[in-house]
Design an enzyme around this catalytic site. Structure first.
Site, short mmCIF file in Angstrom:
data_model
loop_
_atom_site.label_atom_id
_atom_site.label_comp_id
_atom_site.label_asym_id
_atom_site.label_seq_id
_atom_site.Cartn_x
_atom_site.Cartn_y
_atom_site.Cartn_z
CG ASP A 103 58.60 59.69 34.04
OD1 ASP A 103 58.30 60.03 32.91
OD2 ASP A 103 57.88 59.07 34.67
CG HIS B 197 54.60 53.01 29.43
ND1 HIS B 197 53.29 53.01 30.00
CD2 HIS B 197 55.10 54.18 29.92
CE1 HIS B 197 53.05 54.02 30.86
NE2 HIS B 197 54.13 54.85 30.97
FE1 N7H Z 1 54.16 56.59 32.12
N1 N7H Z 1 58.27 54.05 33.13
O1 N7H Z 1 59.29 54.50 33.78
O2 N7H Z 1 58.18 53.21 32.17
N2 N7H Z 1 56.24 56.91 31.46
N3 N7H Z 1 54.62 55.53 33.48
N4 N7H Z 1 52.21 56.47 32.47
N5 N7H Z 1 53.73 57.78 30.54
C1 N7H Z 1 56.66 57.65 30.40
O3 N7H Z 1 58.21 60.33 27.90
C2 N7H Z 1 56.06 54.97 33.88
C3 N7H Z 1 51.68 55.96 33.45
C4 N7H Z 1 52.44 57.98 30.12
O4 N7H Z 1 54.28 60.87 24.72
C5 N7H Z 1 58.14 57.30 30.28
O5 N7H Z 1 58.31 61.41 29.70
C6 N7H Z 1 55.92 54.14 35.00
C7 N7H Z 1 50.40 55.92 33.76
C8 N7H Z 1 52.38 59.11 28.91
O6 N7H Z 1 55.59 59.43 24.03
C9 N7H Z 1 58.48 56.71 31.35
C10 N7H Z 1 54.61 54.31 35.33
C11 N7H Z 1 50.03 56.71 32.53
C12 N7H Z 1 53.68 59.03 28.50
C13 N7H Z 1 57.04 56.04 31.98
C14 N7H Z 1 53.86 55.12 34.44
C15 N7H Z 1 50.99 56.81 31.88
C16 N7H Z 1 54.46 58.07 29.53
C17 N7H Z 1 59.00 58.12 29.03
C18 N7H Z 1 53.90 53.73 36.79
C19 N7H Z 1 48.59 56.79 31.93
C20 N7H Z 1 54.35 59.93 27.37
C21 N7H Z 1 59.55 59.37 29.65
C22 N7H Z 1 54.53 53.32 37.87
C23 N7H Z 1 47.59 56.25 32.15
C24 N7H Z 1 54.38 59.04 25.99
C25 N7H Z 1 58.64 60.54 29.14
C26 N7H Z 1 54.68 60.00 24.90
C27 N7H Z 1 55.68 58.26 29.32
C28 N7H Z 1 57.20 54.84 32.87
C29 N7H Z 1 52.34 55.13 34.53
C30 N7H Z 1 51.30 57.61 30.70
C31 N7H Z 1 60.02 56.24 31.49
C32 N7H Z 1 56.71 53.38 35.68
C33 N7H Z 1 49.24 55.32 34.82
C34 N7H Z 1 51.14 59.40 28.33
#
Ligand code: N7H
Length: 501
Positions: free
Chosen positions: A209, A347
Site C-alpha cells: 500500500d 479498487h
Molecule cells: Fe485503497 N487494499 O488493500 O485493497 N488501496 N484501500 N482506499 N486506494 C489502494 O496504490 C485498500 C480506501 C484509494 O491511484 C491500494 O497505494 C483497503 C478508501 C486510492 O491507482 C491498495 C482499504 C479509499 C488509491 C488499497 C482501502 C481508497 C488506493 C494499492 C480499506 C477512498 C490509489 C496501493 C480497508 C475512498 C489508486 C497503492 C491509484 C490504493 C487497499 C480503503 C482510495 C492495496 C484494504 C476508503 C485513491
C-alpha cells in the site's frame, strides 16, 4: 494574492506524511468551561506541531541511517522520532467560536450524517445513480464515533510504542488532561502500527500500500512521490486549483480537510472467498485477488501484468517493476481492451480511474486525494488462519485507519466512495457500446445496508467474457466510525485558533 507556499507552515502529514512505525489518533472534546485555556494550549502545541519541512528532515535522517547500515552491512538503528499534527471537526470550530463559513457542506454536516440517511434515495435505472450516502451500517459503528460529539483529533506518530506514549503524555500535559481544569476530554483513541517483517508496507489483506500518490505542483522534489502532478489547490485550501480559492476565510489558507475512517478488515473471510472462487473461476487465488484490488500483492499493477509470470526472466521483470517507483504508478488503463487486464471495479481503478475519465483535465484532478493510512490490530493468528479453510472467522479485530487529505470533501473522499466505489454504473456508459456494468468496488464498495443478500457484485474478472458477474458474497471492509476534520496551517493555529476565545 496568496504568499508563496511555505512548507514550514503546513502540517507535515498533508504533503509529506509523518514518518511512523506507530500512530495514535487521540479524539477529543473541548471542555466548554475552559475554551480560553484550551486556546492557550493550542498556542503552546503549535510549537510542537510537525511541519512538512520537519517530516522531510526526519525522513532524510532515516534514509541516511539505512545507507550507513547498508555500507557497514548492519541493521539500521531505529531513530527516536516522533510527530504531532492536529485537526478540528466543524463542531470543534463552532465550539471555538470560529464561525466564518469554510464552504464545505460535507465537512459541516459531519461524517455521521454523511454515512447513512433515513431518506435514502433508491437507485433508479438506467442511470443507476447511487444513494448519496456512504452506505455505512451505523448500527456497527463504535458509539464514540456515532453518539459523542468529537471536536478534534491529535495525530501522534513515533518510532516505537514508548515514544508514542511519551509524546501523548506531553500533549496531555499541555491540555491538562485528567486534571480538574482539563481543557479537553478524551472521547476515544486508536493506535495503529505498520506491519512487521516481510509484510511491512502491506495492508492486512497482504497488498503493498502507499504506492500511488499524486505529486503536488511546486512542492520540492524530496516530497514528490507520484507520477501525476496535481494543482496545489486540490489538496490545500486557498491555493490555485481550489475551486473556492477566493471564498475561503484567510485562516483556512494552506489547511486541508482530513477524512478519517476506522475500517475493519475481515482477513480470513476475504482469503477464503479468493480460494473458493479461484476454484470456480479457474483463476489462481492470487490472480483473482489482483483483479479485485487492481494490483498484485507485491504492488505491480494488474493492467501491466495481467497474468501470473511463470518464466524466471518474467518473474524478475515483474518483481523489479513492483519495486520501481518510476514504473509502478506510471500506467494508464487501456481503453481499447477495456476490462481485459483490469476490471473497472478493481479498487485502484474505481478510486483513480485514470484514462476512464478524461485524463489530465481539471475533472480528473479534482478527485485526487493524498492517502495516509496505518494498520491497526494484530496479525492473523494461527487459530484464525485455520478457520479460513472451513468457516472463516475474524476472532480479533484488525483493519486500516484510513486518512486522506483534500481541499473539498465532496470531490475527494466522499465523492470517490459514493459516486465511484458504491456506484455500479461507474465508469459510465461509453457511446461506442454499452459496457458491462462495472459493479461495486470489490474492496470498499458498499451496497445499501438493508440489502437483500448477497447484493454486491462486479464484472470484468473473466478476460474472455467481460460481462460475466462475480457475486461478492460478503463485505470484507466494514466502517466502524470516522469523522471529517480540518487541518489548519501552523500560523493559523497560532494566530486564529490560539486567539479564538
Ligand atoms: Fe485503497 N487494499 O488493500 O485493497 N488501496 N484501500 N482506499 N486506494 C489502494 O496504490 C485498500 C480506501 C484509494 O491511484 C491500494 O497505494 C483497503 C478508501 C486510492 O491507482 C491498495 C482499504 C479509499 C488509491 C488499497 C482501502 C481508497 C488506493 C494499492 C480499506 C477512498 C490509489 C496501493 C480497508 C475512498 C489508486 C497503492 C491509484 C490504493 C487497499 C480503503 C482510495 C492495496 C484494504 C476508503 C485513491
Amino acid at each position: 494574492m496568496a504568499p508563496p507556499l511555505n512548507l514550514d507552515n503546513i502540517q507535515g502529514d498533508i504533503l509529506s506524511g509523518l514518518p511512523k512505525k506507530g500512530e495514535i489518533f487521540f479524539f477529543f472534546q473541548i471542555n466548554k468551561d475552559f475554551v480560553k485555556d484550551f486556546c492557550t494550549g493550542i498556542g503552546e502545541l503549535a510549537h510542537h506541531v510537525t511541519s512538512v519541512t520537519q517530516c522531510e528532515n526526519d525522513r532524510q535522517k532515516i534514509i541516511k541511517e539505512k545507507e550507513r547500515a547498508a555500507l557497514h552491512d548492519t541493521t539500521p538503528k531505529l531513530l527516536e522520532l516522533s510527530g504531532i499534527n492536529i485537526a478540528f471537526s466543524h463542531k470543534g470550530l463552532k465550539t471555538l467560536g470560529i464561525r466564518d463559513p469554510i464552504h464545505d457542506e460535507v465537512f459541516e454536516k459531519g461524517m455521521v450524517a454523511d454515512a447513512d440517511g433515513e431518506d435514502r434515495e433508491i437507485p433508479q435505472p438506467p442511470q443507476n445513480r447511487p444513494p448519496l450516502y456512504l452506505n455505512d451500517d451505523l448500527s456497527v459503528w463504535e458509539p464514540e464515533f456515532r453518539d459523542v460529539e468529537i471536536h478534534g483529533v491529535i495525530l501522534i506518530t513515533g518510532s516505537s510504542h514508548p515514544k508514542l506514549k511519551d509524546t501523548l503524555a506531553k500533549v496531555k500535559r499541555i491540555f491538562k488532561v485528567g486534571q480538574k481544569d482539563a481543557t479537553i476530554t478524551e472521547v476515544t483513541q486508536v493506535e495503529g502500527h505498520v506491519r512487521p517483517g516481510d509484510v511491512h508496507g502491506h495492508e492486512h489483506f497482504g497488498f503493498a500500500d502507499g504506492i500511488a500518490q499524486p505529486a503536488v505542483d511546486g512542492v520540492p522534489a524530496l516530497v514528490h512521490r507520484g507520477t501525476d502532478t496535481i494543482h496545489q489547490g486540490v489538496i490545500l485550501l486557498g491555493r490555485p486549483g481550489d475551486e473556492k480559492e477566493n471564498d475561503r476565510p484567510s485562516w483556512a489558507l494552506d489547511g486541508s480537510f482530513l477524512a478519517f475512517r476506522k475500517l475493519k478488515q475481515k482477513v480470513p473471510e476475504f482469503q477464503k472467498f479468493l480460494d473458493d472462487k479461484a476454484r470456480d473461476t479457474g483463476l489462481s487465488s492470487d490472480l483473482l485477488g489482483a483483479k479485485l484490488v487492481g494490483r498484485w500483492k507485491n504492488g505491480a499493477p494488474v493492467e501491466n501484468f495481467p497474468l501470473q509470470p511463470v518464466k524466471p526472466e518474467e518473474i524478475a521483470i515483474f518483481k523489479a517493476a513492483a519495486k520501481d517507483s518510476s514504473q509502478n504508478d506510471n500506467f494508464r488503463y487501456d481503453q481499447i481492451v477495456k476490462q481485459k487486464n483490469c476490471p473497472y471495479a478493481a479498487h485502484t481503478r474505481k478510486t483513480n480511474p485514470r484514462d476512464d475519465i478524461a485524463f489530465n483535465t481539471s475533472a480528473h484532478q479534482e478527485h485526487r486525494i493524498i492517502r495516509r493510512g496505518i494498520q491497526y490490530g494484530p496479525e492473523v493468528t494461527d487459530e484464525e488462519s485455520a478457520t479460513s479453510t472451513s468457516s472463516p472467522d475474524s476472532k480479533l479485530e484488525r483493519g486500516l485507519l484510513f486518512v486522506c487529505y483534500q481541499s473539498d470533501i465532496s470531490k475527494g473522499f466522499s465523492f470517490i466512495q459514493k459516486l465511484w466505489a458504491n456506484n455500479v454504473g461507474f465508469p459510465f456508459d461509453k457511446k461506442d457500446a454499452p459496457p458491462p456494468q462495472a459493479g461495486f468496488d470489490a474492496i470498499i464498495g458498499a451496497a445499501l445496508s438493508n440489502k437483500p443478500e448477497p447484493s454486491r457484485y462486479m464484472s470484468g474478472f473473466d478476460a474472455s467474457d467481460q460481462a460475466k458477474r462475480l457475486s461478492l458474497t460478503d463485505d470484507w471492509v466494514i466502517a466502524k466510525g470516522g469523522e471529517y476534520f480540518f487541518s489548519p496551517s501552523i500560523s493559523a493555529l497560532q494566530d486564529t485558533f490560539a486567539q479564538a476565545a
